[in-house]
Motif scaffolding. Structure first.
Motif, PDB file in Angstrom:
ATOM      1  N   ASN A 462      15.984  -2.839 -12.573  1.00  0.00           N
ATOM      2  CA  ASN A 462      16.478  -2.694 -11.311  1.00  0.00           C
ATOM      3  C   ASN A 462      15.834  -3.497 -10.202  1.00  0.00           C
ATOM      4  OD1 ASN A 462      16.758  -1.263  -8.693  1.00  0.00           O
ATOM      5  ND2 ASN A 462      18.023   0.041  -9.770  1.00  0.00           N
ATOM      6  N   LEU A 463      14.090  -3.399 -10.242  1.00  0.00           N
ATOM      7  CA  LEU A 463      13.236  -4.218  -9.427  1.00  0.00           C
ATOM      8  C   LEU A 463      13.534  -5.560  -9.513  1.00  0.00           C
ATOM      9  CD1 LEU A 463       9.977  -2.346  -9.720  1.00  0.00           C
ATOM     10  CD2 LEU A 463      11.772  -1.907  -8.042  1.00  0.00           C
ATOM     11  N   ALA A 537       4.013   8.542 -12.881  1.00  0.00           N
ATOM     12  CA  ALA A 537       3.664   7.080 -12.325  1.00  0.00           C
ATOM     13  C   ALA A 537       4.358   7.213 -10.674  1.00  0.00           C
ATOM     14  CB  ALA A 537       4.084   6.068 -13.021  1.00  0.00           C
ATOM     15  N   MET A 538       4.280   6.190 -10.071  1.00  0.00           N
ATOM     16  CA  MET A 538       4.587   6.157  -8.753  1.00  0.00           C
ATOM     17  C   MET A 538       5.013   4.762  -8.390  1.00  0.00           C
ATOM     18  SD  MET A 538       5.197   7.981  -6.043  1.00  0.00           S
ATOM     19  CE  MET A 538       5.585   7.735  -4.394  1.00  0.00           C
ATOM     20  N   LEU A 539       6.319   4.840  -7.659  1.00  0.00           N
ATOM     21  CA  LEU A 539       6.731   3.454  -7.203  1.00  0.00           C
ATOM     22  C   LEU A 539       6.842   3.578  -5.792  1.00  0.00           C
ATOM     23  CD1 LEU A 539       8.493   0.841  -7.535  1.00  0.00           C
ATOM     24  CD2 LEU A 539      10.543   2.442  -7.820  1.00  0.00           C
ATOM     25  N   ASP A 540       6.218   2.526  -5.266  1.00  0.00           N
ATOM     26  CA  ASP A 540       6.467   2.345  -3.868  1.00  0.00           C
ATOM     27  C   ASP A 540       6.718   0.929  -3.354  1.00  0.00           C
ATOM     28  OD1 ASP A 540       6.219   3.079  -0.919  1.00  0.00           O
ATOM     29  OD2 ASP A 540       4.535   4.516  -1.445  1.00  0.00           O
ATOM     30  N   TYR A 541       6.575   0.723  -1.920  1.00  0.00           N
ATOM     31  CA  TYR A 541       6.862  -0.670  -1.465  1.00  0.00           C
ATOM     32  C   TYR A 541       5.944  -0.569  -0.332  1.00  0.00           C
ATOM     33  CZ  TYR A 541       8.979  -5.094   0.651  1.00  0.00           C
ATOM     34  OH  TYR A 541       9.254  -5.960   1.288  1.00  0.00           O
ATOM     35  N   GLU A 542       4.891  -1.677  -0.687  1.00  0.00           N
ATOM     36  CA  GLU A 542       3.766  -2.006   0.084  1.00  0.00           C
ATOM     37  C   GLU A 542       3.765  -3.363   0.911  1.00  0.00           C
ATOM     38  OE1 GLU A 542       0.232  -1.541  -1.999  1.00  0.00           O
ATOM     39  OE2 GLU A 542       0.639   0.507  -2.942  1.00  0.00           O
ATOM     40  N   PHE A 559       7.120  -4.389  -4.339  1.00  0.00           N
ATOM     41  CA  PHE A 559       7.234  -3.073  -5.121  1.00  0.00           C
ATOM     42  C   PHE A 559       5.816  -2.873  -5.931  1.00  0.00           C
ATOM     43  CE2 PHE A 559      11.475  -3.869  -3.947  1.00  0.00           C
ATOM     44  CZ  PHE A 559      12.080  -2.661  -3.288  1.00  0.00           C
ATOM     45  N   VAL A 560       5.261  -1.733  -6.091  1.00  0.00           N
ATOM     46  CA  VAL A 560       4.230  -1.444  -6.834  1.00  0.00           C
ATOM     47  C   VAL A 560       4.278  -0.146  -7.567  1.00  0.00           C
ATOM     48  CG1 VAL A 560       1.561  -0.919  -6.720  1.00  0.00           C
ATOM     49  CG2 VAL A 560       2.697  -2.483  -5.171  1.00  0.00           C
TER      50      VAL A 560
END
Length: 569
Positions: A462-463, A537-542, A559-560
């Motif tokens: 997806n990413l 886990a954690m998905l985020d946009y930094e 995306f991290v």
């Protein structure tokens, strides 16, 4: 009624006993001074006829004064009785010395001021004036005796003046003492009220769900509540500042937001400064090992915590030291609760969507295929293409929703990133017909994570599809790299060279059914984040600063994926 009957509190009683002890010590000093005076007078006037009697009176007065002092220290009972006994002894001893020394012309009448002043301070006005009356009667009686016996220098007027002066002085001292006692009682009452309010405040603050930090202008931490310890994993010491937020890399987002708020206050004033901001804080070893202190056992620190910060300045008239209160709200818990509610609703809709929507879509798709065989008109073919494209879009949306119900079953285990990513990229490049050098893979050979392979494949797919939509297509325009920051939690970055996501879009990026593309369903990133949460886990946009080609820093987004743990091998 004696003054000790008016004492309402233990603290006031202590004050009266200390005052009585002070008068006892003063009495001993006066007796010693009188003995010293008699000693000098005996050297200069050895033929004094009453010297021996004066010595006996002063010595007896010293013994009694010492006894009263010890009694007031070791026997704190019957305050009024002790005080009256001391006053009687004082007036009696001074009266004997006054008469023996020759009355008013001796100048010893001033000694009466000591016991009368003590009486005025420790007794109400009526008993105090009563003792002044007794002293005045003694003075007038002695002067009247001298006058009747025609003793030279007899002066009843001087005795009367002494009495009048004593009355005025004692009244004034008593009124001042009463005012001070009233102020002390008020201070004790206010102190108790403040202690009660402070205890209530501590109870309320300790039970608050929001974290509270009291900081100075240089990010010094002065106090905090248990909630902030849980959110930041931070052992907060009350009282003097022990550390600065800016000294801890893990808390740099909080320190930067606070510093930016202070700059806004200095530039625009407190009324125009933004009081709220959202930050993401990652756990770090620098917090737990802060100054050798360890966290309480009940404090559990999450890998990544989303916080809403609200800054409030402490404004008190005359306050020279600047303080600010930072209110921290754990948005992660709110997001998780909202997502759980959404998942529960979607779970109930999944079965009906699978049967009530998917089957009609299949019929529509089949009917469109049959019509396509018989239609040759370009306009009608365009309409059929629109129907087919929307059927595909709706079917993809249904597939994404169905994935949410299947994601709960994860099989996490040690997964080596290098072979997994190599296989994934080969498949992705072949499926999307991408040039081999367009996706750049960093060194990941030393890392392995605990993540369900099927879930990680779906998340990265997806990413990468999202990055492919905005990348320039040049070699290295999409980059995948693994980093191990100070938090000791492996991060996997997926970045493209396209424009960064705006903060307005970032606020809704992971919400379901939110999309900026006409071809998207708005569920891809939402499903990816849910799959990461299901694998701890954690998905985020930094947003980060990268070095541009001309040597300047420019902001970029990525995306991290922050994994729950990393295992080198």
């Amino acid at each position: 009624m004696m003054r000790d009957a008016q004492v309402p509190s233990q603290r006031s009683r202590e004050t009266f006993w200390r005052t009585l002890q002070t008068f006892c010590i003063t009495r001993i000093v006066i007796a010693l001074v009188l003995l010293a005076y008699l000693g000098f007078d005996a050297v200069s006037n050895a033929a004094s006829r009453n010297a021996l009697l004066d010595w006996k009176i002063c010595f007896a007065y010293l013994v009694l004064a010492t006894g009263f002092s010890l009694l007031s220290v070791y026997t704190r009972a019957r305050f009024t009785l002790q005080l009256v006994a001391q006053l009687v002894v004082d007036i009696g001893a001074i009266s004997l010395l006054y008469v023996v020394a020759g009355g008013v012309k001796s100048g010893l009448a001033i000694l009466y001021l000591f016991p009368l002043a003590g009486c005025a301070i420790l007794m109400p006005i009526v008993p105090a004036l009563f003792f002044v009356s007794i002293v005045t009667l003694v003075l007038l009686t002695e002067s009247g005796y001298e006058l009747l016996n025609s003793i030279p220098d007899a002066s009843p007027s001087r005795a009367g003046l002494y009495g009048a002066a004593f009355f005025a002085a004692i009244y004034l001292i008593n009124r001042l003492a009463a005012k001070l006692i009233k102020q002390e009682r008020l201070a004790v009452q206010r102190g108790r009220e403040l202690q009660l309010q402070e205890a209530i405040n501590r109870l309320v603050i300790a039970d608050m769900g929001d974290g509270i930090l009291v900081v100075g202008p240089d990010t010094q931490v002065f106090a905090g509540n248990p909630s902030v310890e849980r959110m930041l994993g931070l052992p907060v010491a009350h009282g003097q500042p022990q550390f600065r937020l800016s000294d801890l890399p893990s808390l740099a987002p909080v320190a930067d937001a606070y510093s930016a708020w202070l700059d806004q206050i200095r530039a625009h004033g407190a009324g125009n400064a933004a009081s709220s901001v959202f930050v993401m804080v990652k756990s770090g070893e620098d917090i737990a090992s802060l100054q050798g202190r360890t966290l309480p056992r009940h404090v559990r620190r999450e890998p990544v915590t989303h916080l809403k910060l609200r800054f409030v300045p402490v404004e008190i008239a005359g306050l020279t030291e600047q303080r600010a209160v930072i209110f921290l709200q754990d948005v992660t818990e709110i997001e998780n609760q909202a997502q759980q509610l959404k998942l529960a609703s979607m779970g109930r809709l999944t079965a009906s969507i699978a049967h009530e929507v998917r089957n009609p879509l299949s019929a529509i798709s089949h009917a469109a295929s049959l019509l396509k065989e018989d239609i040759t008109d370009p306009a009608q073919m365009r309409l059929l293409k629109i129907v087919g494209d929307n059927v595909i879009r709706l079917n993809r949306m249904i597939e994404d929703i169905l994935k949410l119900s299947r994601k709960a079953q994860s099989h996490t285990g040690p997964l080596k990133l290098a072979p997994f990513l190599a296989e994934l990229l080969d498949e992705f490049q072949e499926t999307h017909a991408i040039a081999p050098g367009m996706i750049e893979l960093g060194d990941v050979a030393a890392y392995q994570v605990r993540f369900d392979p099927l879930h990680l494949r779906e998340v990265l797919g997806n990413l990468l599809a999202n990055a492919l939509r905005y990348a320039s297509g040049s070699p290295g325009s999409i980059r995948i790299q693994a980093l191990l920051p100070d938090t000791n939690r492996l991060e996997l970055h997926v970045q493209d060279d396209g424009p960064a996501i705006t903060p307005e879009v970032r606020a809704h990026l992971f919400e379901p059914f939110y999309t900026t593309s006409s071809k998207g369903t708005g569920l891809g990133l939402y499903v990816a984040r849910e799959l990461c949460l299901n694998n701890d886990a954690m998905l985020d946009y930094e947003y980060r600063m990268d070095m541009s080609s001309d040597g300047t820093d420019e902001p970029s987004g990525r995306f991290v994926i922050t994994f729950a743990a990393q295992e080198p091998y």
